[in-house]
Write an enzyme that holds these catalytic residues in place. Structure first.
Site, short mmCIF file in Angstrom:
data_model
loop_
_atom_site.label_atom_id
_atom_site.label_comp_id
_atom_site.label_asym_id
_atom_site.label_seq_id
_atom_site.Cartn_x
_atom_site.Cartn_y
_atom_site.Cartn_z
N PRO A 88 44.46 -31.97 18.11
CA PRO A 88 43.47 -31.45 17.15
C PRO A 88 43.37 -29.93 17.20
O PRO A 88 42.76 -29.32 16.34
CB PRO A 88 42.16 -32.11 17.61
CG PRO A 88 42.40 -32.58 18.99
CD PRO A 88 43.86 -32.83 19.13
N GLU A 115 41.82 -35.83 27.56
CA GLU A 115 41.18 -34.57 27.16
C GLU A 115 42.19 -33.55 26.67
O GLU A 115 41.84 -32.47 26.23
CB GLU A 115 40.40 -33.97 28.34
CG GLU A 115 39.29 -34.84 28.86
CD GLU A 115 38.33 -35.27 27.76
OE1 GLU A 115 37.76 -34.38 27.12
OE2 GLU A 115 38.18 -36.49 27.54
N ARG A 153 59.47 -40.02 3.58
CA ARG A 153 59.52 -40.27 2.14
C ARG A 153 60.13 -39.11 1.36
O ARG A 153 60.45 -39.25 0.19
CB ARG A 153 58.13 -40.65 1.61
CG ARG A 153 57.11 -39.57 1.71
CD ARG A 153 55.74 -40.08 1.28
NE ARG A 153 55.64 -40.34 -0.15
CZ ARG A 153 55.59 -39.39 -1.08
NH1 ARG A 153 55.64 -38.12 -0.73
NH2 ARG A 153 55.50 -39.70 -2.35
N ASP A 168 54.55 -35.95 -7.00
CA ASP A 168 53.22 -36.32 -6.54
C ASP A 168 52.34 -35.13 -6.17
O ASP A 168 52.78 -33.99 -6.14
CB ASP A 168 53.29 -37.33 -5.40
CG ASP A 168 54.17 -36.84 -4.28
OD1 ASP A 168 54.40 -35.64 -4.19
OD2 ASP A 168 54.64 -37.70 -3.51
N1 ADE Z 1 45.00 -35.98 18.46
C1 ADE Z 1 43.67 -36.17 18.39
N2 ADE Z 1 43.17 -35.76 17.23
C2 ADE Z 1 44.23 -35.28 16.50
C3 ADE Z 1 44.35 -34.70 15.22
N3 ADE Z 1 43.31 -34.52 14.41
N4 ADE Z 1 45.58 -34.33 14.81
C4 ADE Z 1 46.65 -34.49 15.62
N5 ADE Z 1 46.59 -35.02 16.84
C5 ADE Z 1 45.39 -35.42 17.29
#
Ligand code: ADE
Length: 244
Positions: A88, A115, A153, A168
């Site tokens: 994330p 974590e 794709r 698309d």
């Molecule tokens: N791992 C946890 N959340 C994630 C996200 N939003 N994008 C990529 N990997 C992740």
């Protein structure tokens, strides 16, 4: 194209990537998805892949040795591969990134858990870090599947209809126009009559107007970046879009 996936949950990948267009692309040899269990590269007798964070704090951190061991084994097994950590904290994945990745012969996707992953893996052993959205998943596995699906794709032959991937949403920066199929009347909801008129030019203009209107209401950020033609402006001014 070859996807090399590093995960501690290999079985998560079996069913989702065996279905639909991606499954067919595997069967036809257009893509190959190799799933590696990070645990197999843990040298200690308990096959530990995580440990407590230095400095204290909640949760566990993925250890560097098994991931780097897996990466080295993969790199030694074929042509140089770009390695990407799903996290994330990465840069945002989008259609342009998918397009760039689709040009590579081999891609390694590392799925983080807990974590996070020891910072040294991220800094010294990966080429890129990718997030699929501003939300936190329990791990990178679903994110890796998103990347495999969206990149696959775009590869020649995968969709069958080569035009589809170009047509698309996001390949061009407007959202796609609404689509309808049979029945003409579904529980009192009818298909817009313009789609039944048979005049291709009228239909093209209606679709363009709908696409622009949809982009304006749902994605003002994309709409602001559009370079509208005189026809586009007229379509937006003249059309009655109802309340949706
Ligand atoms: N791992 C946890 N959340 C994630 C996200 N939003 N994008 C990529 N990997 C992740």
């Amino acid at each position: 194209m070859i996807f090399e996936i590093l995960t501690i949950f290999p079985s998560m990948f079996s069913s989702p990537l065996a279905e639909g267009m991606v499954g067919k692309a595997c069967d036809r040899g257009l893509i190959e998805i190799r799933v590696h269990n990070i645990r197999d590269f843990a040298a200690d007798r308990h096959h530990m892949t995580d440990d407590r964070p230095f400095g204290g704090g909640e949760g566990m951190v993925m250890k560097p040795e098994p991931i780097v061991g897996a990466l080295r084994a993969i790199q030694a097994s074929g042509p140089a591969a770009r390695s990407i950590l799903l996290t994330p904290r990465g840069r945002m994945f989008d259609q342009e990134t998918a397009r760039q990745l689709s040009l590579l012969p081999r891609l390694v996707l590392i799925c983080g858990r807990y974590e996070g992953v020891d910072e040294r893996v991220e800094q010294y052993f990966t080429d890129d870090q990718i997030s699929i959205g501003d939300y936190v998943l329990t791990g990178g596995e679903l994110a890796a599947m998103v990347v495999v699906d969206s990149v696959s794709r775009l590869l020649p032959g995968v969709l069958g209809n080569e035009g589809s991937a170009l047509e698309d949403s996001f390949s061009r920066p407007v959202l796609e126009h609404p689509q309808y199929t049979r029945p003409r009347d579904f529980e009192g909801l009818s298909v817009p009559p313009v789609l039944l008129c048979g005049n291709h030019e009228t239909i093209r203009r209606w679709r363009r107007g709908q696409a622009l209107h949809r982009t304006r209401t749902r994605r003002p950020d994309l709409f602001a970046r559009l370079d509208l033609s005189p026809e586009d402006r007229k379509l937006l001014e003249d059309s009655n879009f109802g309340d949706r």
